[in-house]
Design an enzyme around this catalytic site. Structure first.
Site, mmCIF file in Angstrom:
data_model
loop_
_atom_site.group_PDB
_atom_site.id
_atom_site.type_symbol
_atom_site.label_atom_id
_atom_site.label_comp_id
_atom_site.label_asym_id
_atom_site.label_seq_id
_atom_site.Cartn_x
_atom_site.Cartn_y
_atom_site.Cartn_z
ATOM 1 C CG HIS A 21 -1.981 -0.986 1.225
ATOM 2 N ND1 HIS A 21 -3.098 -0.857 2.002
ATOM 3 C CD2 HIS A 21 -2.134 -2.151 0.537
ATOM 4 C CE1 HIS A 21 -3.898 -1.895 1.800
ATOM 5 N NE2 HIS A 21 -3.333 -2.691 0.920
ATOM 6 C CD GLU B 7 -2.107 4.285 3.015
ATOM 7 O OE1 GLU B 7 -1.767 3.599 2.023
ATOM 8 O OE2 GLU B 7 -3.267 4.301 3.435
ATOM 9 C CB CYS C 52 -6.757 -0.182 5.246
ATOM 10 S SG CYS C 52 -5.044 -0.760 5.111
ATOM 11 C CB CYS D 73 -2.121 1.827 6.035
ATOM 12 S SG CYS D 73 -1.700 0.927 4.519
#
Length: 146
Positions: free
Chosen positions: A51, A53, A81, A84
């Site tokens: 992801h 992040e 999410c 993260c």
């Protein structure tokens, strides 16, 4: 808060969309300068952990040779999410700015609030329309091509 940095994150999200990735982009800022940038790479890396992040946190920690991101801010186009948000909690930036809320999986005040009480300042809805638009267009095009 500086919209210029969310624009940088949006630029990263556009790069993700062009590569067929879910268009989420992120940057980490220290002393008014972007020190890490990235976007989702889950398809390219064949890794569900890639992801935006997660990737920028890893890059910034490496660049700073530190275990924490104190003195830094994270700008991301979509509400992080739970995975993260957990990484953010461990990395401890001073602030998180996100664009679009994620009603289904958001973990920074949307569906859940992993960072509540952590001392990390969280600001949502930054350039929300632009951040939502890129996601909506991506998924609309994806559905058309199915």
């Amino acid at each position: 808060m500086n919209n210029q940095f969310m624009q940088e994150a949006l630029y990263e999200a556009k790069k993700a969309a062009e590569a067929g990735e879910i268009p989420v982009g992120a940057v980490i800022v220290q002393n008014g300068e972007v020190i890490a940038r990235g976007h989702n790479l889950t398809v390219e890396k064949d890794n569900i952990l890639a992801h935006a992040e997660f990737l920028v946190i890893e890059e910034a920690l490496h660049k700073l040779s530190k275990r924490r991101l104190s003195g830094c801010s994270l700008y991301v186009t979509l509400e992080p999410c739970a995975m993260c948000a957990g990484a953010i909690l461990l990395a401890r930036p001073d602030r998180v700015y996100f664009g679009a809320y994620d009603a289904a999986a958001g973990a920074c005040g949307g569906k859940h609030d992993v960072l509540s009480g952590s001392g990390i300042e969280v600001y949502g809805g930054i350039m929300e329309e632009a951040c939502s638009h890129i996601l909506q267009c991506f998924f609309k095009d994806l559905r058309k091509n199915l």
